[in-house]
Design an enzyme around this catalytic site. Sequence first.
Site, PDB file in Angstrom:
ATOM      1  N   ALA A  74     -27.493 -32.734 -71.416  1.00 21.18           N
ATOM      2  CA  ALA A  74     -28.050 -33.370 -70.219  1.00 21.18           C
ATOM      3  C   ALA A  74     -28.243 -32.368 -69.081  1.00 21.18           C
ATOM      4  O   ALA A  74     -29.159 -32.517 -68.270  1.00 21.18           O
ATOM      5  CB  ALA A  74     -27.160 -34.516 -69.769  1.00 21.18           C
ATOM      6  N   CYS A 329     -16.902 -31.128 -64.484  1.00 21.61           N
ATOM      7  CA  CYS A 329     -17.751 -30.002 -64.102  1.00 21.61           C
ATOM      8  C   CYS A 329     -17.340 -29.416 -62.770  1.00 21.61           C
ATOM      9  O   CYS A 329     -17.692 -28.300 -62.431  1.00 21.61           O
ATOM     10  CB  CYS A 329     -19.188 -30.444 -64.019  1.00 21.61           C
ATOM     11  SG  CYS A 329     -19.648 -31.447 -65.413  1.00 21.61           S
TER      12      CYS A 329
HETATM   13  C1  LIG Z   1     -21.800 -35.089 -68.696  1.00 20.05           C
HETATM   14  C2  LIG Z   1     -22.908 -35.286 -67.748  1.00 20.05           C
HETATM   15  C3  LIG Z   1     -23.938 -34.345 -67.620  1.00 20.05           C
HETATM   16  C4  LIG Z   1     -23.914 -33.047 -68.375  1.00 20.05           C
HETATM   17  O1  LIG Z   1     -24.195 -33.257 -69.732  1.00 20.05           O
HETATM   18  P1  LIG Z   1     -24.064 -32.055 -70.785  1.00 20.05           P
HETATM   19  O2  LIG Z   1     -24.699 -32.606 -72.010  1.00 20.05           O
HETATM   20  O3  LIG Z   1     -22.611 -31.797 -70.925  1.00 20.05           O
HETATM   21  O4  LIG Z   1     -24.813 -30.879 -70.228  1.00 20.05           O
HETATM   22  C5  LIG Z   1     -24.957 -34.621 -66.750  1.00 20.05           C
HETATM   23  N1  LIG Z   1     -25.002 -35.753 -66.041  1.00 20.05           N
HETATM   24  C6  LIG Z   1     -24.045 -36.685 -66.134  1.00 20.05           C
HETATM   25  C7  LIG Z   1     -24.151 -37.934 -65.342  1.00 20.05           C
HETATM   26  C8  LIG Z   1     -22.963 -36.490 -66.980  1.00 20.05           C
HETATM   27  O5  LIG Z   1     -22.011 -37.409 -67.060  1.00 20.05           O
END
Ligand SMILES: *Cc1c(COP(=O)(O)O)cnc(C)c1O
Length: 386
Positions: A74, A329
């Site tokens: 994401a 994060c």
């Molecule tokens: C976990 C998350 C991301 C990041 O996704 P990844 O696949 O780990 O890069 C981005 N946006 C939201 C809302 C998330 O919960």
Amino acid sequence: MLQFPIYLDNNATTPVDSRVLESMLPFFTKYFGNAASNSHTFGWQAAEAADIAREQVAQIVNAEPNEIVFTSGATEADNLALKGVFEMYASKGNHIITVKTEHKAVLDSCKHLEKLGAEVTYLNVNCEGLIDLEELENSIKPNTILISIMYGNNETGAIQPIKEIGNIAKDRGILFFTDATQAVGKIAVDVIKDGIDLMAFSAHKMYGPKGIGALYVRRKNPRVRITAQMDGGGHEKGMRSGTLNVPGIVGFGKACELCKVQMQQDAEKTSKLRNKLENELLQIDGTQVNGSRIYRLPNTTNMSFTNVDSTDLMMRFSKNIALSSGSACTSATQNPSFVLKALGLSDEIAFSSLRFGLGRFTTEEEIDYTIQQFQHLLSSVADKNS
Ligand SMILES: *Cc1c(COP(=O)(O)O)cnc(C)c1O
């Protein structure tokens, strides 16, 4: 039998469902081909598996398979949507509207674009974590090209009025992008009904593997175009070059197929257990729930335990219960959660907050144990303070 440690951090990542793992394994060894190799069966098998998965991924959000662009997750999909739209629609305008409580992948992409000449409006949220639709409408300008508002928040679970936002965007001829990483697989997400033009989601938040995600890019009414941020062999219709991660894609497809069948059941179970946990913990003096309790993901609750530092709480439990004070994060920083601050919480309350993210494999015994541990610990803190 209770198994330790108990995992209550499913908003950070979920375990891979064993059925997902099973589906992936042959694609590491037996069917290892490059999906772009079109001169032999190794390639054809890989391409066929990716096609089937693309259909499964499309289905869970009511999209067409050719509207799915596979990415590494994401974060990459967020980057591709924001930067790709900004570059492609530069002649139309440079104004982007987003929200203060977005994921860092969105906020940091916006910060990056501001350095390149973008004008970004960061909408406020109320104490429930929800945006004001009137503020959104008032912030639209002639040069607005994109509205970027997440579906369900990763820290509080608050669900924004997506359909209404989609209608506003459509009426004004502006593209609507949503980071739906926490929503897809937990609640019904429908890109047609919700009026979504671009949407990011990720396999590892829905019992699939890490390192694979998708960007939905609408192909008609209107046809959305984005500038690639990764150049190379022209994979994914030129929007994202790079050899397809076939095992990951197969696992992502399987995870979506399982969620389609199991989503309702998962949601009923997690919300029942979440509500039990929340109601029991609310009996303890000085506890409160942060964010909307009505418009919310079924698996999430964010609670404050006033007079207790959440890092301290987490550390006391960390051997037996895996929890977090907010987003994985941003957990490297010592600052209070910017999401909770945007809801109007004081530093002190924000520092005393914990996020509980339940999942498909959470059991009632685990929740009962957690309740008991909190009751025990917080009553001893209360004794000390009195
Ligand atoms: C976990 C998350 C991301 C990041 O996704 P990844 O696949 O780990 O890069 C981005 N946006 C939201 C809302 C998330 O919960």
